[in-house]
Design a protein around this motif. Structure first.
Motif, PDB file in Angstrom:
ATOM      1  N   GLY A 113      -8.067   0.269   7.121  1.00  0.00           N
ATOM      2  CA  GLY A 113      -7.591   0.894   8.354  1.00  0.00           C
ATOM      3  C   GLY A 113      -8.735   1.295   9.263  1.00  0.00           C
ATOM      4  N   ARG A 114      -9.802   1.809   8.679  1.00  0.00           N
ATOM      5  CA  ARG A 114     -10.988   2.172   9.469  1.00  0.00           C
ATOM      6  C   ARG A 114     -11.670   0.917  10.014  1.00  0.00           C
ATOM      7  NH1 ARG A 114     -13.003   7.389   9.328  1.00  0.00           N
ATOM      8  NH2 ARG A 114     -15.099   6.555   9.647  1.00  0.00           N
ATOM      9  N   LEU A 115     -11.700  -0.134   9.205  1.00  0.00           N
ATOM     10  CA  LEU A 115     -12.260  -1.394   9.683  1.00  0.00           C
ATOM     11  C   LEU A 115     -11.413  -1.962  10.824  1.00  0.00           C
ATOM     12  CD1 LEU A 115     -13.155  -2.980   6.233  1.00  0.00           C
ATOM     13  CD2 LEU A 115     -14.784  -2.250   7.988  1.00  0.00           C
ATOM     14  N   SER A 116     -10.096  -1.856  10.703  1.00  0.00           N
ATOM     15  CA  SER A 116      -9.189  -2.342  11.741  1.00  0.00           C
ATOM     16  C   SER A 116      -9.396  -1.581  13.053  1.00  0.00           C
ATOM     17  CB  SER A 116      -7.741  -2.223  11.273  1.00  0.00           C
ATOM     18  OG  SER A 116      -6.872  -2.771  12.232  1.00  0.00           O
ATOM     19  N   LYS A 117      -9.633  -0.288  12.965  1.00  0.00           N
ATOM     20  CA  LYS A 117      -9.903   0.524  14.167  1.00  0.00           C
ATOM     21  C   LYS A 117     -11.065  -0.091  14.938  1.00  0.00           C
ATOM     22  CE  LYS A 117     -10.235   4.408  16.705  1.00  0.00           C
ATOM     23  NZ  LYS A 117      -9.283   4.767  17.713  1.00  0.00           N
ATOM     24  N   LEU A 118     -12.128  -0.445  14.224  1.00  0.00           N
ATOM     25  CA  LEU A 118     -13.300  -1.027  14.867  1.00  0.00           C
ATOM     26  C   LEU A 118     -13.036  -2.439  15.367  1.00  0.00           C
ATOM     27  CD1 LEU A 118     -16.354  -1.013  15.541  1.00  0.00           C
ATOM     28  CD2 LEU A 118     -16.723  -1.904  13.225  1.00  0.00           C
ATOM     29  N   TRP A 119     -12.603  -3.329  14.464  1.00  0.00           N
ATOM     30  CA  TRP A 119     -12.530  -4.750  14.789  1.00  0.00           C
ATOM     31  C   TRP A 119     -11.352  -5.125  15.675  1.00  0.00           C
ATOM     32  CZ3 TRP A 119     -16.540  -7.829  13.994  1.00  0.00           C
ATOM     33  CH2 TRP A 119     -17.533  -7.371  13.119  1.00  0.00           C
ATOM     34  N   VAL A 120     -10.189  -4.503  15.468  1.00  0.00           N
ATOM     35  CA  VAL A 120      -8.999  -4.846  16.253  1.00  0.00           C
ATOM     36  C   VAL A 120      -8.896  -3.958  17.495  1.00  0.00           C
ATOM     37  CG1 VAL A 120      -6.485  -5.055  16.227  1.00  0.00           C
ATOM     38  CG2 VAL A 120      -7.804  -5.766  14.226  1.00  0.00           C
ATOM     39  N   GLU A 121      -8.914  -2.642  17.301  1.00  0.00           N
ATOM     40  CA  GLU A 121      -8.709  -1.740  18.432  1.00  0.00           C
ATOM     41  C   GLU A 121      -9.896  -1.690  19.390  1.00  0.00           C
ATOM     42  OE1 GLU A 121      -6.147   1.341  15.730  1.00  0.00           O
ATOM     43  OE2 GLU A 121      -7.116   2.146  17.522  1.00  0.00           O
ATOM     44  N   LEU A 122     -11.127  -1.532  18.863  1.00  0.00           N
ATOM     45  CA  LEU A 122     -12.279  -1.389  19.756  1.00  0.00           C
ATOM     46  C   LEU A 122     -12.844  -2.718  20.235  1.00  0.00           C
ATOM     47  CD1 LEU A 122     -14.154   1.592  18.071  1.00  0.00           C
ATOM     48  CD2 LEU A 122     -12.619   1.640  20.040  1.00  0.00           C
ATOM     49  N   PHE A 123     -12.980  -3.691  19.322  1.00  0.00           N
ATOM     50  CA  PHE A 123     -13.531  -4.984  19.715  1.00  0.00           C
ATOM     51  C   PHE A 123     -12.473  -5.931  20.269  1.00  0.00           C
ATOM     52  CE2 PHE A 123     -17.570  -3.887  18.768  1.00  0.00           C
ATOM     53  CZ  PHE A 123     -18.067  -4.072  17.493  1.00  0.00           C
ATOM     54  N   GLY A 124     -11.204  -5.706  19.935  1.00  0.00           N
ATOM     55  CA  GLY A 124     -10.125  -6.526  20.480  1.00  0.00           C
ATOM     56  C   GLY A 124      -9.885  -7.853  19.782  1.00  0.00           C
ATOM     57  N   LEU A 125     -10.295  -8.005  18.517  1.00  0.00           N
ATOM     58  CA  LEU A 125     -10.027  -9.242  17.799  1.00  0.00           C
ATOM     59  C   LEU A 125      -8.547  -9.364  17.488  1.00  0.00           C
ATOM     60  CD1 LEU A 125     -13.127  -9.045  17.494  1.00  0.00           C
ATOM     61  CD2 LEU A 125     -12.836 -10.080  15.253  1.00  0.00           C
ATOM     62  N   GLU A 126      -8.101 -10.591  17.361  1.00  0.00           N
ATOM     63  CA  GLU A 126      -6.703 -10.898  17.084  1.00  0.00           C
ATOM     64  C   GLU A 126      -6.477 -11.022  15.580  1.00  0.00           C
ATOM     65  OE1 GLU A 126      -5.748 -14.817  18.436  1.00  0.00           O
ATOM     66  OE2 GLU A 126      -3.648 -14.641  17.873  1.00  0.00           O
ATOM     67  N   LYS A 127      -5.446 -10.345  15.082  1.00  0.00           N
ATOM     68  CA  LYS A 127      -5.070 -10.523  13.680  1.00  0.00           C
ATOM     69  C   LYS A 127      -4.205 -11.770  13.599  1.00  0.00           C
ATOM     70  CE  LYS A 127      -2.723  -8.466   9.757  1.00  0.00           C
ATOM     71  NZ  LYS A 127      -1.944  -7.337   9.227  1.00  0.00           N
ATOM     72  N   THR A 128      -4.610 -12.715  12.723  1.00  0.00           N
ATOM     73  CA  THR A 128      -3.889 -13.979  12.605  1.00  0.00           C
ATOM     74  C   THR A 128      -3.153 -14.113  11.281  1.00  0.00           C
ATOM     75  OG1 THR A 128      -5.837 -15.123  11.751  1.00  0.00           O
ATOM     76  CG2 THR A 128      -5.505 -15.161  14.144  1.00  0.00           C
ATOM     77  N   GLY A 129      -3.406 -13.200  10.356  1.00  0.00           N
ATOM     78  CA  GLY A 129      -2.732 -13.287   9.075  1.00  0.00           C
ATOM     79  C   GLY A 129      -3.181 -12.194   8.133  1.00  0.00           C
ATOM     80  N   ASP A 130      -2.631 -12.234   6.933  1.00  0.00           N
ATOM     81  CA  ASP A 130      -3.046 -11.295   5.903  1.00  0.00           C
ATOM     82  C   ASP A 130      -2.946 -11.986   4.547  1.00  0.00           C
ATOM     83  OD1 ASP A 130      -0.073  -9.828   6.852  1.00  0.00           O
ATOM     84  OD2 ASP A 130      -0.239 -10.852   4.941  1.00  0.00           O
ATOM     85  N   PHE A 131      -3.587 -11.374   3.569  1.00  0.00           N
ATOM     86  CA  PHE A 131      -3.662 -11.967   2.237  1.00  0.00           C
ATOM     87  C   PHE A 131      -3.793 -10.847   1.224  1.00  0.00           C
ATOM     88  CE2 PHE A 131      -6.408 -13.588  -1.223  1.00  0.00           C
ATOM     89  CZ  PHE A 131      -5.628 -14.635  -1.678  1.00  0.00           C
ATOM     90  N   LYS A 132      -2.976 -10.908   0.176  1.00  0.00           N
ATOM     91  CA  LYS A 132      -3.075  -9.960  -0.937  1.00  0.00           C
ATOM     92  C   LYS A 132      -3.129 -10.744  -2.223  1.00  0.00           C
ATOM     93  CE  LYS A 132      -0.914  -5.735   0.691  1.00  0.00           C
ATOM     94  NZ  LYS A 132       0.143  -4.755   0.494  1.00  0.00           N
ATOM     95  N   SER A 133      -4.004 -10.289  -3.132  1.00  0.00           N
ATOM     96  CA  SER A 133      -4.123 -10.951  -4.425  1.00  0.00           C
ATOM     97  C   SER A 133      -4.484  -9.927  -5.482  1.00  0.00           C
ATOM     98  CB  SER A 133      -5.200 -12.044  -4.371  1.00  0.00           C
ATOM     99  OG  SER A 133      -5.482 -12.522  -5.669  1.00  0.00           O
ATOM    100  N   GLU A 134      -3.595  -9.787  -6.466  1.00  0.00           N
ATOM    101  CA  GLU A 134      -3.886  -8.912  -7.609  1.00  0.00           C
ATOM    102  C   GLU A 134      -5.093  -9.457  -8.374  1.00  0.00           C
ATOM    103  OE1 GLU A 134      -2.288  -6.066  -8.657  1.00  0.00           O
ATOM    104  OE2 GLU A 134      -0.832  -6.080  -7.018  1.00  0.00           O
ATOM    105  N   LYS A 135      -5.126 -10.774  -8.576  1.00  0.00           N
ATOM    106  CA  LYS A 135      -6.210 -11.406  -9.321  1.00  0.00           C
ATOM    107  C   LYS A 135      -7.561 -11.158  -8.657  1.00  0.00           C
ATOM    108  CE  LYS A 135      -7.823 -15.882 -10.937  1.00  0.00           C
ATOM    109  NZ  LYS A 135      -7.630 -17.321 -10.926  1.00  0.00           N
ATOM    110  N   GLU A 136      -7.589 -11.250  -7.330  1.00  0.00           N
ATOM    111  CA  GLU A 136      -8.843 -11.057  -6.601  1.00  0.00           C
ATOM    112  C   GLU A 136      -9.050  -9.610  -6.174  1.00  0.00           C
ATOM    113  OE1 GLU A 136      -8.428 -15.509  -4.760  1.00  0.00           O
ATOM    114  OE2 GLU A 136      -9.387 -13.994  -3.511  1.00  0.00           O
ATOM    115  N   ASN A 137      -8.087  -8.717  -6.512  1.00  0.00           N
ATOM    116  CA  ASN A 137      -8.163  -7.289  -6.201  1.00  0.00           C
ATOM    117  C   ASN A 137      -8.428  -7.054  -4.712  1.00  0.00           C
ATOM    118  OD1 ASN A 137      -8.112  -4.512  -6.837  1.00  0.00           O
ATOM    119  ND2 ASN A 137     -10.339  -4.455  -7.035  1.00  0.00           N
ATOM    120  N   VAL A 138      -7.654  -7.738  -3.872  1.00  0.00           N
ATOM    121  CA  VAL A 138      -7.931  -7.652  -2.445  1.00  0.00           C
ATOM    122  C   VAL A 138      -6.654  -7.522  -1.619  1.00  0.00           C
ATOM    123  CG1 VAL A 138      -7.930 -10.162  -2.023  1.00  0.00           C
ATOM    124  CG2 VAL A 138      -9.299  -8.667  -0.561  1.00  0.00           C
ATOM    125  N   ASP A 139      -6.756  -6.703  -0.597  1.00  0.00           N
ATOM    126  CA  ASP A 139      -5.767  -6.587   0.475  1.00  0.00           C
ATOM    127  C   ASP A 139      -6.562  -6.861   1.747  1.00  0.00           C
ATOM    128  OD1 ASP A 139      -3.910  -5.916   2.373  1.00  0.00           O
ATOM    129  OD2 ASP A 139      -3.666  -3.841   1.729  1.00  0.00           O
TER     130      ASP A 139
END
Length: 154
Positions: free
Chosen positions: A22-48
């Motif tokens: 969420g803090r990263l999104s504040k910087l990259w999406v809200e302040l820099f204006g990058l477009e979110k194109t997708g998301d990925f979650k993986s238990e195996k890779e321990n990533v959201d």
């Protein structure tokens, strides 16, 4: 020496991890204006992960902002977050001024000429009381784009 059978053509992806995307999104999406194109979650890779895009067409670069699903498990996608990335900007003076007004902390030295001859400024990896927003653990170099980059990527 043997001829290299490939060429590095540019940045395709930068992956940045943190304990809270969420803090990263504040910087990259809200302040820099990058477009979110997708998301990925993986238990195996321990990533959201949120998948962002900067640029257009073949010049687009993917920026992945990630947090661990469980910070105690591996892989630890937030350690290390990243050391340093560089971003072209079309007007470095306006970018630094506006970002500082938003509470972004910059490293000492201000805008200066970097090693490649372009004007640069470094966003500090850690916020402080006066400037609470930062690169969230990543040193980010803003680089004044030359006219041809602005023409091609703008």
């Amino acid at each position: 020496m043997q001829t290299k059978p490939f060429r590095v053509l540019g940045v395709q992806q930068i992956a940045i991890g943190g304990p809270d995307k969420g803090r990263l999104s504040k910087l990259w999406v809200e302040l820099f204006g990058l477009e979110k194109t997708g998301d990925f979650k993986s238990e195996k890779e321990n990533v959201d992960e949120d998948i962002l895009r900067i640029g257009k067409g073949s010049h687009a670069v993917e920026i992945d902002i990630m947090q661990p699903l469980d910070p105690e498990k591996s892989p630890k996608v937030h350690i290390p977050p990243l050391n340093h990335i560089g971003l072209w900007v079309d007007d470095i003076e306006k970018a630094v001024s506006w970002l500082e007004q938003q509470g972004v902390r910059f490293a000492p030295g201000g805008i200066r000429v970097g090693a490649a001859g372009h004007k640069v400024a470094f966003m500090h990896p850690k916020g402080n009381e006066q400037f609470p927003l930062s690169g969230e653990g990543v040193l980010i170099e803003l680089v004044q784009a030359p006219a041809d980059v602005i023409r091609d990527l703008g």
